[in-house]
Design an enzyme around this catalytic site. Sequence first.
Site, mmCIF file in Angstrom:
data_model
loop_
_atom_site.group_PDB
_atom_site.id
_atom_site.type_symbol
_atom_site.label_atom_id
_atom_site.label_comp_id
_atom_site.label_asym_id
_atom_site.label_seq_id
_atom_site.Cartn_x
_atom_site.Cartn_y
_atom_site.Cartn_z
ATOM 1 N N GLY B 181 -15.008 -3.806 -24.665
ATOM 2 C CA GLY B 181 -15.436 -2.472 -25.057
ATOM 3 C C GLY B 181 -14.426 -1.730 -25.907
ATOM 4 O O GLY B 181 -14.743 -0.711 -26.493
ATOM 5 N N SER B 207 -14.615 -16.300 -24.683
ATOM 6 C CA SER B 207 -15.929 -16.224 -25.332
ATOM 7 C C SER B 207 -15.782 -15.808 -26.788
ATOM 8 O O SER B 207 -14.755 -15.291 -27.213
ATOM 9 C CB SER B 207 -16.805 -15.222 -24.588
ATOM 10 O OG SER B 207 -16.160 -13.974 -24.558
ATOM 11 N N ALA B 209 -17.393 -13.404 -29.879
ATOM 12 C CA ALA B 209 -17.958 -12.056 -29.927
ATOM 13 C C ALA B 209 -19.455 -12.118 -29.703
ATOM 14 O O ALA B 209 -20.132 -13.021 -30.203
ATOM 15 C CB ALA B 209 -17.684 -11.427 -31.284
ATOM 16 N N ILE B 210 -19.978 -11.171 -28.938
ATOM 17 C CA ILE B 210 -21.425 -11.015 -28.830
ATOM 18 C C ILE B 210 -21.815 -9.799 -29.651
ATOM 19 O O ILE B 210 -22.488 -9.909 -30.656
ATOM 20 C CB ILE B 210 -21.843 -10.894 -27.356
ATOM 21 C CG1 ILE B 210 -21.494 -12.211 -26.626
ATOM 22 C CG2 ILE B 210 -23.326 -10.617 -27.260
ATOM 23 C CD1 ILE B 210 -21.681 -12.142 -25.126
ATOM 24 N N SER B 212 -19.208 -7.444 -30.309
ATOM 25 C CA SER B 212 -17.944 -6.874 -30.775
ATOM 26 C C SER B 212 -17.544 -7.531 -32.098
ATOM 27 O O SER B 212 -18.134 -8.518 -32.512
ATOM 28 C CB SER B 212 -16.862 -7.123 -29.716
ATOM 29 O OG SER B 212 -16.499 -8.487 -29.719
ATOM 30 N N THR B 216 -12.022 -13.248 -28.016
ATOM 31 C CA THR B 216 -10.734 -13.945 -27.933
ATOM 32 C C THR B 216 -10.806 -15.290 -28.648
ATOM 33 O O THR B 216 -9.886 -15.675 -29.382
ATOM 34 C CB THR B 216 -10.343 -14.126 -26.458
ATOM 35 O OG1 THR B 216 -10.179 -12.837 -25.872
ATOM 36 C CG2 THR B 216 -9.057 -14.913 -26.319
ATOM 37 N N ASP B 269 -25.905 -3.943 -19.085
ATOM 38 C CA ASP B 269 -24.494 -4.170 -18.796
ATOM 39 C C ASP B 269 -24.155 -3.484 -17.482
ATOM 40 O O ASP B 269 -23.346 -2.570 -17.441
ATOM 41 C CB ASP B 269 -23.660 -3.605 -19.964
ATOM 42 C CG ASP B 269 -22.284 -4.239 -20.033
ATOM 43 O OD1 ASP B 269 -22.019 -5.156 -19.238
ATOM 44 O OD2 ASP B 269 -21.492 -3.823 -20.885
ATOM 45 N N LYS B 301 -16.602 0.784 -22.006
ATOM 46 C CA LYS B 301 -17.708 0.398 -21.122
ATOM 47 C C LYS B 301 -17.694 1.223 -19.844
ATOM 48 O O LYS B 301 -18.735 1.582 -19.328
ATOM 49 C CB LYS B 301 -17.596 -1.085 -20.758
ATOM 50 C CG LYS B 301 -18.080 -1.996 -21.877
ATOM 51 C CD LYS B 301 -18.261 -3.419 -21.388
ATOM 52 C CE LYS B 301 -18.577 -4.323 -22.568
ATOM 53 N NZ LYS B 301 -18.655 -5.738 -22.203
#
Lengths: 503, 503
Positions: B181, B207, B209-210, B212, B216, B269, B301
Site C-alpha cells: 500500500g 510476488s 505487482a498486482i 502497485s 518485490t 482486501d 491499506k
Amino acid sequence: MKPVRASPVHLKIKPIAINTFRENVLILSRDCHALRPERLKGSRKVEITRGSERLLATVIIAEDPLLVAPDEVGLTQPAFRRLGAPAGALANVASAPPPSATSAIFDKIRGDTLTPAQLTDVVHDLVDHRWSDMEIAAFLVACASFMTADETLALTDAMARAGKRLQWDNRLVVDKHCIGGVPGNRTSLIVAPIVAAHGLLFPKTSSRAITSPSGTADTMEVLARVDLDEQEMRAVVEECGGCVVWGGRVDLSPADDVLISVERPLSIDTPDQMVASILSKKLAAGSTSLIIDVPVGPTAKVRDTRAALRLRKLFEFVGSRLGLHIDVIMTDGSQPIGRGIGPALEMRDVLAVLRSASDAPPELTDKAVKLSGRLLELDPEVRGGQGEARARELLGSGAALKKMEQIAEAQGPSPISNAIGSLVHEVAAKKDGWIDGVDCLRIARIARLAGAPTDPGAGIDILKRKGDNVRAGEPLYRIHGVERADFDYAASAADAESGFHLT
Amino acid sequence: MKPVRASPVHLKIKPIAINTFRENVLILSRDCHALRPERLKGSRKVEITRGSERLLATVIIAEDPLLVAPDEVGLTQPAFRRLGAPAGALANVASAPPPSATSAIFDKIRGDTLTPAQLTDVVHDLVDHRWSDMEIAAFLVACASFMTADETLALTDAMARAGKRLQWDNRLVVDKHCIGGVPGNRTSLIVAPIVAAHGLLFPKTSSRAITSPSGTADTMEVLARVDLDEQEMRAVVEECGGCVVWGGRVDLSPADDVLISVERPLSIDTPDQMVASILSKKLAAGSTSLIIDVPVGPTAKVRDTRAALRLRKLFEFVGSRLGLHIDVIMTDGSQPIGRGIGPALEMRDVLAVLRSASDAPPELTDKAVKLSGRLLELDPEVRGGQGEARARELLGSGAALKKMEQIAEAQGPSPISNAIGSLVHEVAAKKDGWIDGVDCLRIARIARLAGAPTDPGAGIDILKRKGDNVRAGEPLYRIHGVERADFDYAASAADAESGFHLT
C-alpha cells in the site's frame, strides 16, 4: 480523484461466432502490441467505442493470429450485436477501470446503505451490461447480508423505470403472482380467464421455468403461442381483456433479467431481491393491483409463518410507496398443487378445472377460486365476500373456459406438442404407511430430470397426496418421459428417493 | 439427497487457441444435440471427464460448426492443458450441478460459520479450478461481511496444506512481509542480504505487482532472474543462505492465487483474507518466524491504529495456532518510502543503501535496519537490543552488498533492462506551501500509468517529502517513461492532481 486510464488504440472489428450469453467478451491477440494485454491482468476489463456506441467488456486472449490478429479485436455475441458496427470497421479499445457504480459493492461490503442515486446508477450499469458476472455476484451477495426496506424500495423503483413501461387506459389493472417453489400450482392460467371474463383488465406477462419443471409461460405455450411482442400483446388484451404471454419479448425491467442470470446459478433468493424482482416487473407492466401467492411449507421457498409475515410486510411497504395495491396471501406449500407437473400435464389439469370436469384436481380449483375471488372484489360492483361465489359462477357457466379459448386463439396457435410423454414409470411406496410429507424440491427435480420443461410432455403425474394411506407397492406418482436417457435417469433417481415421506 | 444429473455424452476434443486466464471454459456447438445446450442456461456448468481426469467448466456456445462441430467439444486454455488429453480424443461431457462445497457460500450468506472441514473442501475446489469466478466472488463477499478468527485460522491452514510445502533443515527459517500500500518501500531487498549475511536462513518468495507500480519480484528482476522453480530456488538458498525469487513457479498455496485473481478486480482486501493469504504462503514456504510490516496512514491499506491493532491480533492468533512466530510492526504509511517508485528506480535506491552511498534515502535505510534488527535478535547469539547495531555493521562493512551480489549471481542474469526511462517530466508545486500529506494511492497510480512495472524503467522519482517547504514551480517529483503515450497520460494526470497536498 480524476480517473487515470491508458490511451485507446484503433483495432479492426472481427465478429467471432461464439455466444457468451449475457456478458460482453472481447478477444484480443496475445501480440496486440498497442494494448499490451499482459497489463490488463489486473482487471481484464476494457472499453470499446465506435462512434457514440460504447461497451464495457471482459477480455480473453487469442493465442493464434488466424483467430484474432494483432490489429484486430474479436467481438463475440452479444457484444458484436450490441456495438452494432460492421466487421472490418475500426473501433477504439482502451483498458477501463471498473464502472463507477461498482463502488456500491464496496460500500455494501463495508456495511453502508446505498442511496437511491447510487442504486439508480447500479441499475443503469446493469441494463447497459457494464458489469461482469463477477461484479454482479459480488453486489448480490453484499446486498444479501443486509438491505434496508428503503434500499429495496429504491432498487425496485429504479429497476421498474429502467425499461419499457406499459400504460393502460383502465383505472384498475390487476395481476396475480406466485413466488414459486411449489410444483404444479398453475392457478394463474385459471385466474386469468375468470377475472378477464368478469371484465377486469388482466394483462399477464409471465416467466419461463428457471429451476422449476415449468413456468406459467411454458404451460400456456402448450395451448397457445406466448412469445408475443408488446404490440401483439396489446392487441390480445384489447380484444380479450387479458392475456398470458411470456415477458421475455416485452422488455419489462431488463435489470431484473440481468440480476436473475446471476442469482440463478448461485441460488441467491433473498426476500429483498424477490420483492425488487417481482414488483419492478409488475410496475413496468402497468399493474395497479396485485395478489401475491406465498406458499408456506417445509420444502417451499418460505418455510414458516414468521418468514412469510416479514416478506408480506416488505411487499406491502414497497408496493404502497410505489402506488401498487398489494394483497399477499399465504397458502399451503406443503405439497404440489394439482396432479400434473410439467407443461402438458399441468395444462391438462388447467383445462379440466376450466371444463368443470369430474377429474379436475379439487385443491387446484379451490385455490384458483380463492385467488380469483380476492381480485374480483376489487371491482366496486362485487359485494364484499361475494368474490369466490362470482368466480365459481364464471367457472361453472363455462364463461372462463370460453375466455381462455378466446385468449388462446388471439395469441396464436401453440408451436409445441400437447402430448403427454409416452414413456411411463410408476414410483411405488416401499412400505405401508401414511404420507406425512412431500418434498417439493425433490419432486420438482425429478420432473425436471425427466425432461420438463424442455420436453413439454415430460413430467410427473401425482397419484397420492399428503394424508393418504398407502400399501407397499401402491403407486405414488407416474413419471412421464419423451427422451429415453432422461426418463431412465429420472426413474432411477425417483426409485432411490421418491420425495414422499411415509410413517 | 442423491445428486440428480443428466446423462453424459461423448464428444471429440478440439483445442481452441483462446486463453481464458484462470477459469475453465468449454465451447459447445449450438447444435450439440445430445447435450441440448439450451438446457444448460440455468447453470452453464458442465463436467468433462477423460479417463481419471475430470474438470468442471463454464460453457459458451459456438454459432459456427467450423469453429466447434456438434460432435466436438472446444477446449480453451487452460482447460485443454489441464485435461491433458490429445486433440480428437473422446471425452464425456455432462451437465454438472455446482460443486458441493459451494453450499459454503449459501451458509455464509445465511450468517453461519463454516467448519474446518467445509473450508478444506472449499480450498480443494479452488485448487482444482472447480469454481467459476462468479462463485469465488460470491464466497469472498459472503466472507467479507463477517468471518470468525477460527474460520480465518481454518482457511489459512487448509490453504497452506493445499499446495507444495517447502522443508528446510534449519531450526530457524525467517521471513519478512509487508502488507503493501506504500509506494517504494523496498525494504525486503535490503533485509534479505543483511539477514542472510548474518547467517539466518531467508528463503524469500515474493510476488509481482498486482495493482502497485512494482512488486518485490519485479524490482529484484532488474538485478537478477527471479522465475526460479523449486529446485533452482533450493540450490540458491543452499549456496547463499537466502534468495529473493518470484513465488509463481514454486506453487505455494495455489488456492491463494485463485482467490487473489478475483479479489484483485473487485478490490476486496479484508483483514481475514489478507491474513489467510500471507500466512498460508509463508507456512507453505516453511517459515518459522515472520516479521510483518503494517504501514499505517491516511492513504495506506490500514488507516488508523485501531484497525492496525485488530489486524495484528488476527495475525498473532492464526500464526500462534499454526506454529509460526509472528512479529507485527506498525510503521509510517503516510508517504512513499525511498525516492524511486517503479522497478529500476527502486533498485537504484536499494543498491544505494547497500553501498552506503551518500544519496541513499535515509528513511529507507533506517526502516530496513529496524526490520533487520528485529529478525537478527531471533538469533540467540545476538543480545537483546543489539539487532539494529548488528544490521548497521553488516551494511557498513559491505557484507550485505556482497551477499546481494552473491544471491543475484546464483539466481542468474536479469532478463530485463535496468535503465531508467529517458522520457522525463517534472511535476511542480502550484503554489508556495508546506507539504502536509502525500496520497500514496495517487502516486502509485501515476507511476503505474507511466508504465511501471511493465516498463521496468518507468515510474516516479520523489524529490520532496512530507514536512518540506516548497515554492510555486519547484519540482515535487519526476515522472520517468519509456512509451510516449503512457508517459504523456501519466504526465497530464499528475499535472491535474499531483497527489501532494500543500497548505
